[in-house]
Design a protein around this motif. Structure first.
Motif, PDB file in Angstrom:
ATOM      1  N   SER A 170       0.832  -1.199   0.000  1.00 32.37           N
ATOM      2  CA  SER A 170       0.000   0.000   0.000  1.00 32.37           C
ATOM      3  C   SER A 170       0.871   1.256   0.000  1.00 32.37           C
ATOM      4  O   SER A 170       1.807   1.382   0.793  1.00 32.37           O
ATOM      5  CB  SER A 170      -0.924   0.020   1.222  1.00 32.37           C
ATOM      6  OG  SER A 170      -1.588   1.260   1.330  1.00 32.37           O
ATOM      7  N   SER A 171       0.570   2.164  -0.890  1.00 30.75           N
ATOM      8  CA  SER A 171       1.371   3.387  -1.003  1.00 30.75           C
ATOM      9  C   SER A 171       1.196   4.321   0.193  1.00 30.75           C
ATOM     10  O   SER A 171       1.928   5.302   0.325  1.00 30.75           O
ATOM     11  CB  SER A 171       0.994   4.134  -2.292  1.00 30.75           C
ATOM     12  OG  SER A 171      -0.401   4.376  -2.339  1.00 30.75           O
ATOM     13  N   SER A 172       0.241   4.007   1.078  1.00 36.24           N
ATOM     14  CA  SER A 172       0.020   4.860   2.255  1.00 36.24           C
ATOM     15  C   SER A 172       0.790   4.384   3.487  1.00 36.24           C
ATOM     16  O   SER A 172       0.754   5.032   4.528  1.00 36.24           O
ATOM     17  CB  SER A 172      -1.477   4.917   2.583  1.00 36.24           C
ATOM     18  OG  SER A 172      -1.973   3.633   2.937  1.00 36.24           O
ATOM     19  N   THR A 173       1.504   3.248   3.391  1.00 35.27           N
ATOM     20  CA  THR A 173       2.242   2.729   4.545  1.00 35.27           C
ATOM     21  C   THR A 173       3.634   3.355   4.610  1.00 35.27           C
ATOM     22  O   THR A 173       4.191   3.779   3.591  1.00 35.27           O
ATOM     23  CB  THR A 173       2.391   1.200   4.458  1.00 35.27           C
ATOM     24  OG1 THR A 173       3.200   0.875   3.325  1.00 35.27           O
ATOM     25  CG2 THR A 173       1.038   0.528   4.312  1.00 35.27           C
ATOM     26  N   LYS A 230      -7.037  -4.768  -3.930  1.00 35.42           N
ATOM     27  CA  LYS A 230      -7.724  -3.993  -2.886  1.00 35.42           C
ATOM     28  C   LYS A 230      -7.508  -4.630  -1.521  1.00 35.42           C
ATOM     29  O   LYS A 230      -7.274  -3.934  -0.521  1.00 35.42           O
ATOM     30  CB  LYS A 230      -9.222  -3.910  -3.187  1.00 35.42           C
ATOM     31  CG  LYS A 230      -9.988  -3.001  -2.225  1.00 35.42           C
ATOM     32  CD  LYS A 230     -11.453  -2.885  -2.612  1.00 35.42           C
ATOM     33  CE  LYS A 230     -12.179  -1.858  -1.750  1.00 35.42           C
ATOM     34  NZ  LYS A 230     -12.053  -2.100  -0.309  1.00 35.42           N
ATOM     35  N   SER A 233      -4.016  -3.827  -0.385  1.00 31.02           N
ATOM     36  CA  SER A 233      -3.914  -2.427   0.034  1.00 31.02           C
ATOM     37  C   SER A 233      -4.601  -2.188   1.373  1.00 31.02           C
ATOM     38  O   SER A 233      -4.055  -1.521   2.255  1.00 31.02           O
ATOM     39  CB  SER A 233      -4.530  -1.522  -1.039  1.00 31.02           C
ATOM     40  OG  SER A 233      -4.467  -0.169  -0.655  1.00 31.02           O
ATOM     41  N   ASP A 234      -5.791  -2.755   1.541  1.00 30.31           N
ATOM     42  CA  ASP A 234      -6.571  -2.527   2.772  1.00 30.31           C
ATOM     43  C   ASP A 234      -5.946  -3.180   3.993  1.00 30.31           C
ATOM     44  O   ASP A 234      -6.015  -2.638   5.106  1.00 30.31           O
ATOM     45  CB  ASP A 234      -8.000  -3.043   2.600  1.00 30.31           C
ATOM     46  CG  ASP A 234      -8.820  -2.210   1.625  1.00 30.31           C
ATOM     47  OD1 ASP A 234      -8.365  -1.107   1.277  1.00 30.31           O
ATOM     48  OD2 ASP A 234      -9.898  -2.675   1.200  1.00 30.31           O
ATOM     49  N   SER A 248      -0.052   1.620  -9.341  1.00 35.98           N
ATOM     50  CA  SER A 248      -0.450   2.850  -8.655  1.00 35.98           C
ATOM     51  C   SER A 248      -1.952   3.093  -8.744  1.00 35.98           C
ATOM     52  O   SER A 248      -2.541   3.733  -7.866  1.00 35.98           O
ATOM     53  CB  SER A 248       0.307   4.044  -9.241  1.00 35.98           C
ATOM     54  OG  SER A 248       0.080   4.164 -10.640  1.00 35.98           O
ATOM     55  N   TYR A 250      -4.133   1.084  -8.153  1.00 38.32           N
ATOM     56  CA  TYR A 250      -4.759   0.333  -7.053  1.00 38.32           C
ATOM     57  C   TYR A 250      -4.211   0.772  -5.696  1.00 38.32           C
ATOM     58  O   TYR A 250      -4.350   0.055  -4.710  1.00 38.32           O
ATOM     59  CB  TYR A 250      -4.516  -1.166  -7.237  1.00 38.32           C
ATOM     60  CG  TYR A 250      -4.961  -1.688  -8.577  1.00 38.32           C
ATOM     61  CD1 TYR A 250      -6.303  -1.972  -8.832  1.00 38.32           C
ATOM     62  CD2 TYR A 250      -4.044  -1.887  -9.614  1.00 38.32           C
ATOM     63  CE1 TYR A 250      -6.712  -2.450 -10.065  1.00 38.32           C
ATOM     64  CE2 TYR A 250      -4.445  -2.363 -10.847  1.00 38.32           C
ATOM     65  CZ  TYR A 250      -5.776  -2.639 -11.069  1.00 38.32           C
ATOM     66  OH  TYR A 250      -6.187  -3.111 -12.301  1.00 38.32           O
ATOM     67  N   SER A 251      -3.562   1.923  -5.671  1.00 38.19           N
ATOM     68  CA  SER A 251      -2.953   2.467  -4.437  1.00 38.19           C
ATOM     69  C   SER A 251      -1.853   1.552  -3.906  1.00 38.19           C
ATOM     70  O   SER A 251      -1.652   1.436  -2.699  1.00 38.19           O
ATOM     71  CB  SER A 251      -4.024   2.682  -3.353  1.00 38.19           C
ATOM     72  OG  SER A 251      -5.005   3.591  -3.789  1.00 38.19           O
ATOM     73  N   LEU A 252      -1.135   0.911  -4.813  1.00 43.67           N
ATOM     74  CA  LEU A 252      -0.015   0.048  -4.450  1.00 43.67           C
ATOM     75  C   LEU A 252       1.262   0.559  -5.108  1.00 43.67           C
ATOM     76  O   LEU A 252       1.223   1.131  -6.202  1.00 43.67           O
ATOM     77  CB  LEU A 252      -0.262  -1.399  -4.894  1.00 43.67           C
ATOM     78  CG  LEU A 252      -1.439  -2.144  -4.257  1.00 43.67           C
ATOM     79  CD1 LEU A 252      -1.647  -3.494  -4.939  1.00 43.67           C
ATOM     80  CD2 LEU A 252      -1.200  -2.346  -2.763  1.00 43.67           C
ATOM     81  N   LYS A 253       2.381   0.331  -4.434  1.00 39.64           N
ATOM     82  CA  LYS A 253       3.678   0.745  -4.972  1.00 39.64           C
ATOM     83  C   LYS A 253       4.619  -0.453  -4.995  1.00 39.64           C
ATOM     84  O   LYS A 253       4.778  -1.157  -4.004  1.00 39.64           O
ATOM     85  CB  LYS A 253       4.284   1.844  -4.104  1.00 39.64           C
ATOM     86  CG  LYS A 253       5.625   2.357  -4.622  1.00 39.64           C
ATOM     87  CD  LYS A 253       6.182   3.451  -3.716  1.00 39.64           C
ATOM     88  CE  LYS A 253       7.528   3.955  -4.204  1.00 39.64           C
ATOM     89  NZ  LYS A 253       8.091   4.987  -3.309  1.00 39.64           N
TER      90      LYS A 253
END
Length: 289
Positions: A170-173, A230, A233-234, A248, A250-253
């Protein structure tokens, strides 16, 4: 109604009862129109026409019901024809590229002389085998994982984008900010990998993870999918990727890992496909080795 032309004739009669007008509209003789109407009248238990003269066909009340339905059917068929023609034109004009990325690969975006259409396709899923076997039909080129065995099996060729085996997170971690992960970063997490049997390289990698890094929970995925991305990511999980794989959307890096494992990732094509050969030639000119 027995045929599309019968629908057309009934619809036209509702619009204009003149047999001459119908004859000119559909390009058949006046006699053929009259015979068709007489044959239609015999097909039904009710009477479609009050009268059919040398020039005029007068619909009965029941015939008017069928003619109104024929108008609707003709409109539906006409709309279907337009949509089908559009699909055929798009297929003829565009290069169909299959990949797990939501958007077109950055290398293809640079090739402005081509019109690409991107479709979701995972090279590791079993359903992809038919696509690889018939490249040029449902897809012209495919971008994804491959090995020499896959190329040989389907008699296709490849343009390698990367051989670095990476993971997507997940790109938010906080981990997404690192340029390279330590393998210990994966501990106490799930790592999703392509199905068992897809590639010997990946199967050997999985065996090593079980033997030397049991704190990583390996999960074989029947196929990569938007739903799986998903979930990854979740839940803060990982999925095996390539350093060149763009997830990206899918909000993944995708991030490389400090390990020795390799897996080919790139463009798969058949040299028999003229479209694919042109793309590969353009890629070679744009990104020479």
């Amino acid at each position: 109604m027995s045929s599309v032309s019968s629908f057309q004739i009934l619809a036209l009669i509702k619009e204009n009862p003149s047999l001459t007008a119908v004859s000119e509209k559909i390009g058949v003789s006046l006699q053929s129109v009259r015979k068709t109407l007489e044959a239609l009248d015999k097909e039904y238990g009710c009477q479609l026409f009050r009268s059919i003269t040398a020039e005029i066909a007068e619909l009965s009340d029941a015939g008017l019901v069928y003619a109104s339905a024929a108008v609707k059917i003709c409109n539906i068929l006409s709309d279907a024809d337009r949509k089908a023609e559009k699909i055929i034109r798009e297929r003829q004009d565009a290069v169909i590229a299959g990949s797990v990325s939501k958007g077109l690969d950055k290398r293809l975006r640079k090739l402005g002389s081509f019109r690409f259409k991107n479709i979701f396709l995972d090279t590791s899923q079993r359903n992809c085998e038919d696509v690889l076997r018939n490249l040029g039909k449902d897809a012209d080129i495919v971008i994804g994982f491959y090995d020499d065995a896959l190329l040989k099996r389907f008699r296709i060729e490849a343009v390698e984008f990367s051989s670095e085996m990476a993971v997507a997170v997940s790109s938010s971690t906080p981990l997404a900010k690192k340029k390279c992960l330590d393998i210990e970063d994966l501990y106490e997490h799930r790592l999703y990998v392509p199905r068992k049997g897809f590639s010997r390289r990946i199967d050997n990698f999985v065996h090593d993870m079980h033997d030397f890094h049991p704190r990583i929970e390996i999960v074989n995925a029947d196929s990569y999918s938007p739903e799986l991305f998903k979930t990854v990511s979740d839940n803060g999980d990982f999925i095996l990727s390539s350093s060149a794989m763009d997830l990206s959307g899918y909000s993944l890096k995708s991030i490389c890992v400090d390990w020795i494992y390799k897996m080919n990732y790139g463009l798969l094509y058949s040299s028999k496909s003229e479209k694919a050969a042109e793309v590969v030639k353009a890629l070679s000119a744009e990104c020479p080795k």
